[in-house]
Design a protein around this motif. Structure first.
Motif, PDB file in Angstrom:
ATOM      1  N   GLY A 170       0.962  -1.209   0.045  1.00 33.92           N
ATOM      2  CA  GLY A 170       0.051  -0.086  -0.146  1.00 33.92           C
ATOM      3  C   GLY A 170       0.846   1.404   0.162  1.00 33.92           C
ATOM      4  N   VAL A 171       0.139   2.515  -0.506  1.00 31.35           N
ATOM      5  CA  VAL A 171       1.267   3.797  -0.336  1.00 31.35           C
ATOM      6  C   VAL A 171       0.403   4.702   0.236  1.00 31.35           C
ATOM      7  CG1 VAL A 171       2.032   5.356  -1.951  1.00 31.35           C
ATOM      8  CG2 VAL A 171       1.442   2.950  -2.945  1.00 31.35           C
ATOM      9  N   THR A 172       1.458   5.494   1.361  1.00 27.45           N
ATOM     10  CA  THR A 172       0.850   6.433   2.112  1.00 27.45           C
ATOM     11  C   THR A 172       1.584   7.546   1.904  1.00 27.45           C
ATOM     12  OG1 THR A 172       2.734   6.082   3.819  1.00 27.45           O
ATOM     13  CG2 THR A 172       0.615   4.604   4.163  1.00 27.45           C
ATOM     14  N   LEU A 173       0.961   8.648   2.523  1.00 29.33           N
ATOM     15  CA  LEU A 173       1.821   9.920   2.254  1.00 29.33           C
ATOM     16  C   LEU A 173       1.914  10.430   3.808  1.00 29.33           C
ATOM     17  CD1 LEU A 173       2.318  12.730   1.067  1.00 29.33           C
ATOM     18  CD2 LEU A 173       0.018  13.188   0.833  1.00 29.33           C
ATOM     19  N   VAL A 174       2.953  10.870   4.020  1.00 31.91           N
ATOM     20  CA  VAL A 174       3.732  11.026   5.435  1.00 31.91           C
ATOM     21  C   VAL A 174       3.976  12.874   5.110  1.00 31.91           C
ATOM     22  CG1 VAL A 174       5.393  11.289   7.045  1.00 31.91           C
ATOM     23  CG2 VAL A 174       4.754   9.136   6.141  1.00 31.91           C
ATOM     24  N   THR A 175       3.315  13.413   5.987  1.00 25.47           N
ATOM     25  CA  THR A 175       3.084  14.957   5.839  1.00 25.47           C
ATOM     26  C   THR A 175       3.498  15.546   7.239  1.00 25.47           C
ATOM     27  OG1 THR A 175       0.644  14.974   6.403  1.00 25.47           O
ATOM     28  CG2 THR A 175       1.480  15.525   4.003  1.00 25.47           C
ATOM     29  N   ILE A 176       4.260  16.572   7.459  1.00 25.13           N
ATOM     30  CA  ILE A 176       4.931  16.977   8.407  1.00 25.13           C
ATOM     31  C   ILE A 176       4.827  18.703   8.493  1.00 25.13           C
ATOM     32  CG2 ILE A 176       6.924  17.062   9.960  1.00 25.13           C
ATOM     33  CD1 ILE A 176       7.773  14.816   8.029  1.00 25.13           C
ATOM     34  N   THR A 177       4.730  19.599   9.469  1.00 31.34           N
ATOM     35  CA  THR A 177       5.147  20.743   9.653  1.00 31.34           C
ATOM     36  C   THR A 177       6.263  20.839  10.531  1.00 31.34           C
ATOM     37  OG1 THR A 177       4.201  22.958   9.761  1.00 31.34           O
ATOM     38  CG2 THR A 177       3.233  21.338  11.418  1.00 31.34           C
ATOM     39  N   ASP A 178       7.250  21.854   9.910  1.00 30.78           N
ATOM     40  CA  ASP A 178       8.262  21.971  10.589  1.00 30.78           C
ATOM     41  C   ASP A 178       8.564  23.316  11.294  1.00 30.78           C
ATOM     42  OD1 ASP A 178       9.244  23.441   8.855  1.00 30.78           O
ATOM     43  OD2 ASP A 178      10.982  22.578   8.012  1.00 30.78           O
ATOM     44  N   GLY A 179       7.611  23.932  11.416  1.00 27.83           N
ATOM     45  CA  GLY A 179       7.324  25.284  11.925  1.00 27.83           C
ATOM     46  C   GLY A 179       7.569  26.339  10.820  1.00 27.83           C
TER      47      GLY A 179
ATOM     48  N   ALA B 158      13.236  12.652   7.041  1.00 30.04           N
ATOM     49  CA  ALA B 158      13.737  11.821   8.061  1.00 30.04           C
ATOM     50  C   ALA B 158      14.693  12.981   9.064  1.00 30.04           C
ATOM     51  CB  ALA B 158      14.910  10.883   7.669  1.00 30.04           C
ATOM     52  N   GLU B 159      15.162  13.913   8.446  1.00 31.66           N
ATOM     53  CA  GLU B 159      15.900  14.861   9.171  1.00 31.66           C
ATOM     54  C   GLU B 159      14.747  15.607  10.216  1.00 31.66           C
ATOM     55  OE1 GLU B 159      17.799  19.553   8.621  1.00 31.66           O
ATOM     56  OE2 GLU B 159      18.124  17.917   6.964  1.00 31.66           O
ATOM     57  N   VAL B 160      13.838  15.997   9.727  1.00 33.21           N
ATOM     58  CA  VAL B 160      12.945  16.680  10.714  1.00 33.21           C
ATOM     59  C   VAL B 160      12.577  15.745  11.643  1.00 33.21           C
ATOM     60  CG1 VAL B 160      10.528  17.971  10.380  1.00 33.21           C
ATOM     61  CG2 VAL B 160      12.159  18.424   8.669  1.00 33.21           C
ATOM     62  N   LEU B 161      11.825  14.819  11.378  1.00 31.16           N
ATOM     63  CA  LEU B 161      11.510  13.912  12.392  1.00 31.16           C
ATOM     64  C   LEU B 161      12.558  13.219  13.423  1.00 31.16           C
ATOM     65  CD1 LEU B 161       8.766  11.801  10.491  1.00 31.16           C
ATOM     66  CD2 LEU B 161       8.338  13.636  12.044  1.00 31.16           C
ATOM     67  N   SER B 162      13.784  13.686  13.226  1.00 30.74           N
ATOM     68  CA  SER B 162      14.905  13.243  13.909  1.00 30.74           C
ATOM     69  C   SER B 162      15.127  14.391  14.961  1.00 30.74           C
ATOM     70  CB  SER B 162      16.214  12.964  13.255  1.00 30.74           C
ATOM     71  OG  SER B 162      16.135  11.994  12.401  1.00 30.74           O
ATOM     72  N   ARG B 163      14.571  15.382  14.578  1.00 29.91           N
ATOM     73  CA  ARG B 163      14.744  16.463  15.724  1.00 29.91           C
ATOM     74  C   ARG B 163      13.937  16.239  16.951  1.00 29.91           C
ATOM     75  NH1 ARG B 163      13.016  21.377  11.250  1.00 29.91           N
ATOM     76  NH2 ARG B 163      15.175  20.978   9.721  1.00 29.91           N
ATOM     77  N   PRO B 164      14.603  16.493  18.081  1.00 34.75           N
ATOM     78  CA  PRO B 164      13.881  16.279  19.205  1.00 34.75           C
ATOM     79  C   PRO B 164      12.751  17.149  19.865  1.00 34.75           C
ATOM     80  CG  PRO B 164      16.079  17.360  19.750  1.00 34.75           C
ATOM     81  CD  PRO B 164      16.104  17.117  18.233  1.00 34.75           C
ATOM     82  N   SER B 165      12.617  18.291  19.164  1.00 38.27           N
ATOM     83  CA  SER B 165      11.542  19.186  19.538  1.00 38.27           C
ATOM     84  C   SER B 165      10.207  19.143  18.930  1.00 38.27           C
ATOM     85  CB  SER B 165      12.087  20.697  19.531  1.00 38.27           C
ATOM     86  OG  SER B 165      12.463  20.968  18.207  1.00 38.27           O
ATOM     87  N   LEU B 166       9.295  19.351  19.705  1.00 33.93           N
ATOM     88  CA  LEU B 166       7.756  19.511  18.847  1.00 33.93           C
ATOM     89  C   LEU B 166       7.737  20.925  18.030  1.00 33.93           C
ATOM     90  CD1 LEU B 166       5.689  18.150  21.655  1.00 33.93           C
ATOM     91  CD2 LEU B 166       6.267  17.003  19.732  1.00 33.93           C
TER      92      LEU B 166
END
Length: 184
Positions: free
Chosen positions: A34-43, A75-83
């Protein structure tokens, strides 16, 4: 939950023999997923990427796993420790979202906000991430653990909310490097 006791690690391992990357890629292309879309906001911006390496991990507690290219910006963004960088959304794409998946799989793509400009979407209240409508389901997640694994980063996450579940629809599937029609 059961306790896990790891086996002792020997002082040395025999040098493993590895399959050639091209051979392995060709072999694994026969694995339909299956295919997913991962979305992130980094501020500063909205980020998104197509991911076929997704799996449920646990129902109690609710957990999922995505595998991201280790050198990728998501991957870089999700490796950051802060919310809020440790929160993101996953949309399970439907067969009708083939173009959307392709747009998010293209290197050098613009902001997720621009890619979703002509697509109905909302912003997740838990993650702040953009969630496109029309998928089979959408989850909001919080990173629980990051595990480097070769050229990928495994992101094990707690599901904080289920944004929606479609009543019907066919999944978007990746097979042999393509998104075949459900009937073929």
């Amino acid at each position: 939950m059961t306790d896990f006791t790891p086996l002792p690690i020997p002082d040395s391992f025999p040098v493993p023999k590895y399959a050639a990357a091209g051979d392995l890629a060709a072999a694994l292309s026969g694995w339909a997923s299956g295919v997913t879309l991962v979305t992130i906001t980094d501020g500063r911006d909205d980020i998104g990427t197509t991911v076929s390496a997704f799996t449920p991990v646990s129902l109690d507690p609710p957990m999922v796993l995505v595998a991201l290219m280790a050198e990728s910006y998501p991957a870089e963004v999700l490796s950051r420790p802060s919310l809020p960088a440790a929160r993101f959304a996953i949309t399970v794409l439907s067969a009708g979202q083939r173009v959307l998946a392709g747009n998010f799989a293209t290197s050098g793509r613009p902001s997720a906000r621009l890619v979703l400009d002509d697509v109905e979407h909302t912003r997740g209240p838990d993650s702040g991430a953009l969630i496109p409508a029309g998928g089979l389901a959408a989850l909001e997640c919080s990173v629980a653990r990051r595990v480097p694994a070769g050229d990928h980063l495994l992101v094990i996450s707690t599901v904080t909310s289920v944004a929606y579940v479609a009543e019907s629809g066919d999944p978007l599937v990746r097979f042999r490097g393509r998104y075949p029609n459900p009937a073929s």
